[in-house]
Write an enzyme that holds these catalytic residues in place. Structure first.
Site, PDB file in Angstrom:
ATOM      1  CG  ASN A   9      -1.758   1.203   1.384  1.00 49.89           C
ATOM      2  OD1 ASN A   9      -1.795   2.045   0.481  1.00 49.89           O
ATOM      3  ND2 ASN A   9      -2.465   1.324   2.498  1.00 49.89           N
ATOM      4  CE  LYS A  11      -0.312   3.062   4.792  1.00 48.06           C
ATOM      5  NZ  LYS A  11      -0.251   3.119   6.248  1.00 48.06           N
ATOM      6  CG  HIS A  95      -5.996   1.596   5.105  1.00 47.68           C
ATOM      7  ND1 HIS A  95      -5.572   2.518   6.037  1.00 47.68           N
ATOM      8  CD2 HIS A  95      -4.968   0.739   4.917  1.00 47.68           C
ATOM      9  CE1 HIS A  95      -4.325   2.221   6.387  1.00 47.68           C
ATOM     10  NE2 HIS A  95      -3.932   1.150   5.727  1.00 47.68           N
ATOM     11  CD  GLU A  97      -3.164   5.177   6.860  1.00 52.97           C
ATOM     12  OE1 GLU A  97      -3.135   5.279   5.623  1.00 52.97           O
ATOM     13  OE2 GLU A  97      -2.246   4.644   7.523  1.00 52.97           O
ATOM     14  CD  GLU A 167      -3.416  -2.753   7.095  1.00 52.09           C
ATOM     15  OE1 GLU A 167      -2.273  -2.940   6.651  1.00 52.09           O
ATOM     16  OE2 GLU A 167      -4.107  -1.774   6.805  1.00 52.09           O
ATOM     17  N   GLY A 173       2.450   2.243  10.736  1.00 47.67           N
ATOM     18  CA  GLY A 173       3.349   3.384  10.599  1.00 47.67           C
ATOM     19  C   GLY A 173       4.043   3.773  11.886  1.00 47.67           C
ATOM     20  CB  SER A 208       5.300  -1.799  11.794  1.00 48.33           C
ATOM     21  OG  SER A 208       4.827  -0.481  12.045  1.00 48.33           O
TER      22      SER A 208
HETATM   23  P1  13P Z   1       3.011   0.331   7.640  1.00 51.48           P
HETATM   24  O1  13P Z   1       3.555  -0.957   7.070  1.00 51.48           O
HETATM   25  O2  13P Z   1       3.717   1.548   7.152  1.00 51.48           O
HETATM   26  O3  13P Z   1       2.838   0.250   9.110  1.00 51.48           O
HETATM   27  O4  13P Z   1       1.504   0.471   7.037  1.00 51.48           O
HETATM   28  C1  13P Z   1       0.641  -0.591   7.134  1.00 51.48           C
HETATM   29  C2  13P Z   1      -0.584  -0.291   6.352  1.00 51.48           C
HETATM   30  O5  13P Z   1      -1.356   0.573   6.718  1.00 51.48           O
HETATM   31  C3  13P Z   1      -0.818  -1.026   5.114  1.00 51.48           C
HETATM   32  O6  13P Z   1      -2.091  -0.809   4.623  1.00 51.48           O
END
Ligand code: 13P
Length: 249
Positions: A9, A11, A95, A97, A167, A173, A208
């Site tokens: 992803n 982002k 997701h 976010e 997740e 992150g 992560s």
């Molecule tokens: P990170 O691997 O940067 O923690 O992000 C995970 C994520 O949100 C994948 O969709």
């Protein structure tokens, strides 16, 4: 056996040139014969460059979000059919976010999931608890509720044809990963909720994931791969993580 997947992803990172070059590098090192499927989720505006760059390498492409409506006066939105038209096979739905920063409710997520399947896309449904919810021992309840909302929309059979990514919000992150045991506990609960129909549903872990922790996570019985954020922006790291999944096969 559930299909193993490694997904990146991206982002809201990069530009047209960096997206094309990352996709090209992945495509050069990936072969269709792998038992594992690789998917990348670039920003919408880079989907075309990335689709062209991956070519026939076997790397699949997906959108990071979609609109629940088919077409019409929805300024700024992108429909499932538009994504399919650009060569997407997958789309992220719900997701954390999107849920936390853009107010997506379980109901909207369920509608998006349905719209994706109607357009022939495979939704990757993201679920997970916040730190506070984990501290209050609500993890399994929250995840089950997020999943139930989708079952109400497309029935269990529909959900089981998709991919589910667990997740934990506190691990995204932050550099903090769920331990393999913590992740397996939730994956096991999701598998149980899906019942017999979900024995072959692909369940991903995200939060992560990096080259140092991937192998232990992928060794868990109900973890069929990873949804990787930060580490998917570096071709070497992402390919290394993918290789660790191949080695579990
Ligand atoms: P990170 O691997 O940067 O923690 O992000 C995970 C994520 O949100 C994948 O969709």
């Amino acid at each position: 056996m559930a299909k193993s997947l490694i997904a990146g992803n991206w982002k809201m990172h990069g530009n047209a040139a960096s997206a094309a070059s990352l996709a090209t590098e992945l495509a050069e090192h990936w072969t269709d014969q792998n038992s594992v499927e690789m998917i990348v989720f670039p920003p919408f505006v880079h989907l075309t460059q990335v689709s062209v760059a991956v070519g026939h390498s076997g790397v699949a492409v997906g959108g990071q979000n979609l609109c629940q409506f088919e077409s019409g006066a929805y300024t700024g939105e992108i429909s499932a059919v538009m994504l399919a038209d650009l060569g997407c096979q997958y789309v992220l739905v719900g997701h954390s976010e999107r849920r936390a920063l853009f107010g997506e409710t379980d109901q909207a997520v369920a509608e998006k999931f349905k719209a994706a399947q109607q357009a022939g896309l495979v939704p990757v449904l993201c679920v997970g608890e916040s730190l506070q919810q984990r501290q209050q021992q609500q993890t399994l309840e929250i995840v089950a509720r997020q999943i139930s909302a989708v079952i109400e929309s497309v029935a269990l059979e529909g959900l089981c044809r998709a991919v589910i990514a667990y997740e934990p919000v506190w691990a995204i992150g932050t550099g903090e990963t769920a331990s393999p045991e913590q992740a397996q506990e939730v994956h096991g609960a999701i598998r149980a909720q899906l019942g017999d129909l979900g024995r072959e549903t692909t369940l991903l872990y995200g939060g992560s994931v990096n080259p140092g922790n991937a192998a232990a996570l992928f060794a868990q019985p109900d973890i069929n791969g990873g949804l990787v954020g930060g580490a998917s922006l570096e071709a070497d790291d992402f390919l290394n993580i993918a290789q660790q999944l191949i080695e579990q096969e």
